[in-house]
Design a protein around this motif. Structure first.
Motif, PDB file in Angstrom:
ATOM      1  N   THR A   1       0.849  -1.186   0.000  1.00  0.00           N
ATOM      2  CA  THR A   1       0.000   0.000   0.000  1.00  0.00           C
ATOM      3  C   THR A   1       0.886   1.238   0.000  1.00  0.00           C
ATOM      4  OG1 THR A   1      -0.100   0.101   2.415  1.00  0.00           O
ATOM      5  CG2 THR A   1      -1.860  -1.144   1.294  1.00  0.00           C
ATOM      6  N   ALA A   2       0.323   2.336  -0.478  1.00  0.00           N
ATOM      7  CA  ALA A   2       0.999   3.632  -0.428  1.00  0.00           C
ATOM      8  C   ALA A   2      -0.031   4.641   0.046  1.00  0.00           C
ATOM      9  CB  ALA A   2       1.550   4.012  -1.792  1.00  0.00           C
ATOM     10  N   LYS A   3       0.358   5.483   1.007  1.00  0.00           N
ATOM     11  CA  LYS A   3      -0.566   6.448   1.586  1.00  0.00           C
ATOM     12  C   LYS A   3       0.155   7.771   1.782  1.00  0.00           C
ATOM     13  CE  LYS A   3      -3.306   7.265   5.727  1.00  0.00           C
ATOM     14  NZ  LYS A   3      -3.550   6.841   7.089  1.00  0.00           N
ATOM     15  N   ASN A   4      -0.488   8.858   1.340  1.00  0.00           N
ATOM     16  CA  ASN A   4       0.093  10.173   1.557  1.00  0.00           C
ATOM     17  C   ASN A   4      -0.130  10.602   2.991  1.00  0.00           C
ATOM     18  OD1 ASN A   4      -0.755  13.410   1.452  1.00  0.00           O
ATOM     19  ND2 ASN A   4       1.213  12.854   0.594  1.00  0.00           N
ATOM     20  N   GLU A   5       0.906  11.186   3.589  1.00  0.00           N
ATOM     21  CA  GLU A   5       0.837  11.746   4.942  1.00  0.00           C
ATOM     22  C   GLU A   5       1.463  13.133   4.892  1.00  0.00           C
ATOM     23  OE1 GLU A   5       2.728   8.825   7.475  1.00  0.00           O
ATOM     24  OE2 GLU A   5       0.955   7.532   7.428  1.00  0.00           O
ATOM     25  N   GLY A   6       0.705  14.108   4.358  1.00  0.00           N
ATOM     26  CA  GLY A   6       1.199  15.475   4.236  1.00  0.00           C
ATOM     27  C   GLY A   6       2.193  15.599   3.109  1.00  0.00           C
ATOM     28  N   SER A   7       3.442  15.886   3.431  1.00  0.00           N
ATOM     29  CA  SER A   7       4.472  16.039   2.404  1.00  0.00           C
ATOM     30  C   SER A   7       5.308  14.770   2.241  1.00  0.00           C
ATOM     31  CB  SER A   7       5.381  17.221   2.752  1.00  0.00           C
ATOM     32  OG  SER A   7       6.048  16.971   3.971  1.00  0.00           O
ATOM     33  N   LYS A   8       4.855  13.656   2.833  1.00  0.00           N
ATOM     34  CA  LYS A   8       5.574  12.384   2.744  1.00  0.00           C
ATOM     35  C   LYS A   8       4.603  11.285   2.327  1.00  0.00           C
ATOM     36  CE  LYS A   8       8.448  13.946   6.498  1.00  0.00           C
ATOM     37  NZ  LYS A   8       8.477  14.100   7.912  1.00  0.00           N
ATOM     38  N   ASN A   9       5.140  10.204   1.788  1.00  0.00           N
ATOM     39  CA  ASN A   9       4.326   9.042   1.446  1.00  0.00           C
ATOM     40  C   ASN A   9       4.834   7.831   2.219  1.00  0.00           C
ATOM     41  OD1 ASN A   9       2.699  10.392  -0.400  1.00  0.00           O
ATOM     42  ND2 ASN A   9       4.040   9.929  -2.123  1.00  0.00           N
ATOM     43  N   LYS A  10       3.905   7.074   2.788  1.00  0.00           N
ATOM     44  CA  LYS A  10       4.259   5.873   3.544  1.00  0.00           C
ATOM     45  C   LYS A  10       3.904   4.649   2.702  1.00  0.00           C
ATOM     46  CE  LYS A  10       3.771   3.738   8.069  1.00  0.00           C
ATOM     47  NZ  LYS A  10       3.172   3.884   9.404  1.00  0.00           N
ATOM     48  N   ILE A  11       4.894   3.799   2.470  1.00  0.00           N
ATOM     49  CA  ILE A  11       4.712   2.587   1.684  1.00  0.00           C
ATOM     50  C   ILE A  11       4.876   1.392   2.620  1.00  0.00           C
ATOM     51  CG2 ILE A  11       5.554   1.224  -0.271  1.00  0.00           C
ATOM     52  CD1 ILE A  11       6.408   4.879  -0.053  1.00  0.00           C
ATOM     53  N   GLN A  12       3.924   0.450   2.550  1.00  0.00           N
ATOM     54  CA  GLN A  12       3.962  -0.737   3.408  1.00  0.00           C
ATOM     55  C   GLN A  12       3.682  -1.971   2.567  1.00  0.00           C
ATOM     56  OE1 GLN A  12       0.908   0.781   6.236  1.00  0.00           O
ATOM     57  NE2 GLN A  12       2.483   0.432   7.792  1.00  0.00           N
ATOM     58  N   TRP A  13       4.305  -3.088   2.944  1.00  0.00           N
ATOM     59  CA  TRP A  13       4.010  -4.356   2.300  1.00  0.00           C
ATOM     60  C   TRP A  13       4.293  -5.490   3.269  1.00  0.00           C
ATOM     61  CZ3 TRP A  13       8.393  -1.587   1.437  1.00  0.00           C
ATOM     62  CH2 TRP A  13       9.621  -2.232   1.505  1.00  0.00           C
ATOM     63  N   SER A  14       3.714  -6.638   2.939  1.00  0.00           N
ATOM     64  CA  SER A  14       3.879  -7.843   3.754  1.00  0.00           C
ATOM     65  C   SER A  14       4.273  -8.994   2.850  1.00  0.00           C
ATOM     66  CB  SER A  14       2.571  -8.205   4.456  1.00  0.00           C
ATOM     67  OG  SER A  14       2.189  -7.182   5.330  1.00  0.00           O
ATOM     68  N   SER A  15       5.001  -9.928   3.405  1.00  0.00           N
ATOM     69  CA  SER A  15       5.334 -11.149   2.674  1.00  0.00           C
ATOM     70  C   SER A  15       4.779 -12.337   3.452  1.00  0.00           C
ATOM     71  CB  SER A  15       6.851 -11.280   2.517  1.00  0.00           C
ATOM     72  OG  SER A  15       7.452 -11.458   3.778  1.00  0.00           O
ATOM     73  N   LEU A  16       4.335 -13.344   2.714  1.00  0.00           N
ATOM     74  CA  LEU A  16       3.859 -14.575   3.357  1.00  0.00           C
ATOM     75  C   LEU A  16       4.991 -15.574   3.513  1.00  0.00           C
ATOM     76  CD1 LEU A  16       0.441 -15.009   1.522  1.00  0.00           C
ATOM     77  CD2 LEU A  16       0.879 -14.091   3.807  1.00  0.00           C
ATOM     78  N   SER A  17       5.949 -15.479   2.585  1.00  0.00           N
ATOM     79  CA  SER A  17       7.106 -16.375   2.610  1.00  0.00           C
ATOM     80  C   SER A  17       8.251 -15.669   1.902  1.00  0.00           C
ATOM     81  CB  SER A  17       6.777 -17.684   1.883  1.00  0.00           C
ATOM     82  OG  SER A  17       7.948 -18.453   1.741  1.00  0.00           O
ATOM     83  N   GLU A  18       9.447 -15.900   2.349  1.00  0.00           N
ATOM     84  CA  GLU A  18      10.614 -15.279   1.721  1.00  0.00           C
ATOM     85  C   GLU A  18      11.693 -16.319   1.440  1.00  0.00           C
ATOM     86  OE1 GLU A  18      11.795 -12.015   4.269  1.00  0.00           O
ATOM     87  OE2 GLU A  18      10.137 -10.781   3.580  1.00  0.00           O
ATOM     88  N   LEU A  19      11.272 -17.535   1.110  1.00  0.00           N
ATOM     89  CA  LEU A  19      12.235 -18.596   0.860  1.00  0.00           C
ATOM     90  C   LEU A  19      13.140 -18.275  -0.322  1.00  0.00           C
ATOM     91  CD1 LEU A  19       9.955 -21.711   1.466  1.00  0.00           C
ATOM     92  CD2 LEU A  19      11.618 -20.659   3.028  1.00  0.00           C
ATOM     93  N   ALA A  20      12.580 -17.665  -1.387  1.00  0.00           N
ATOM     94  CA  ALA A  20      13.387 -17.377  -2.574  1.00  0.00           C
ATOM     95  C   ALA A  20      13.848 -15.921  -2.622  1.00  0.00           C
ATOM     96  CB  ALA A  20      12.579 -17.705  -3.832  1.00  0.00           C
ATOM     97  N   THR A  21      13.097 -15.024  -1.994  1.00  0.00           N
ATOM     98  CA  THR A  21      13.424 -13.602  -2.084  1.00  0.00           C
ATOM     99  C   THR A  21      14.624 -13.258  -1.220  1.00  0.00           C
ATOM    100  OG1 THR A  21      11.089 -13.105  -2.453  1.00  0.00           O
ATOM    101  CG2 THR A  21      12.489 -11.267  -1.826  1.00  0.00           C
ATOM    102  N   ASP A  22      15.567 -12.543  -1.809  1.00  0.00           N
ATOM    103  CA  ASP A  22      16.783 -12.134  -1.110  1.00  0.00           C
ATOM    104  C   ASP A  22      16.760 -10.639  -0.791  1.00  0.00           C
ATOM    105  OD1 ASP A  22      19.321 -12.749  -0.014  1.00  0.00           O
ATOM    106  OD2 ASP A  22      20.285 -11.887  -1.786  1.00  0.00           O
TER     107      ASP A  22
END
Length: 168
Positions: A1-22
């Motif tokens: 997700t990405a959300k504006n907070e005034g003059s900044k943007n907050k980006i958030q994400w979740s992973s279910l598994s990170e076996l292959a992701t480095d």
């Protein structure tokens, strides 16, 4: 997700598994063509939540995506999310001189939207002057108006601002 907070943007994400992701690389696009890397994160190796605050987004739409880089070099991209920065500062109007004798000058602090108008209203709630505003500065000739208190009202598609004006 990405959300504006005034003059900044907050980006958030979740992973279910990170076996292959480095590595996660966060990319931003503001021109509709090119994504540029703005941050990089080492994967935790397990289901995780991540958050990043973009301290220097552009005015308007900012598009974000994640580039997931696997240990073997394979890459995948996340869906694109968007956050819109409407203004870098709080909207306000500075007027001078106040009290005014002949001409009132105004300066708009913040983003001026299309079709902005300035209305001068007397104490009986009657509009005595109305004019379009296209830039950050405006002036109102008040020489012919009676002595008294008036309300200056600026409005556009996003902003509404009122201020008391005293005519001498």
């Amino acid at each position: 997700t990405a959300k504006n907070e005034g003059s900044k943007n907050k980006i958030q994400w979740s992973s279910l598994s990170e076996l292959a992701t480095d590595v996660y690389e966060l990319e931003r696009n503001v021109d509709g063509k090119n994504f540029i890397k703005i941050a990089s994160f080492k994967a935790n190796g397990q289901a995780s939540n991540y958050s990043f605050v973009d301290q220097s987004p552009s005015l308007g739409d900012n598009y974000y995506r994640l580039k997931l880089i696997e240990g073997n070099g394979n890459e995948q991209y996340s869906p694109i999310v968007n956050a819109n920065v409407r203004s870098f500062e709080k909207f306000s109007i500075t007027t001078y001189p106040n009290p005014v004798i002949e001409k009132l000058y105004g300066s708009i602090n913040g983003k001026v939207e299309n079709n902005g108008t300035v209305v001068l209203i007397d104490i009986n709630q009657k509009t005595v002057q109305k004019s379009a505003v296209s830039g950050a500065n405006f002036s109102i000739n008040m020489k012919q108006l009676n002595t008294g208190v008036y309300i200056l009202k600026y409005s556009d598609a996003i902003n509404v601002y009122t201020q008391k004006i005293i005519k001498k």
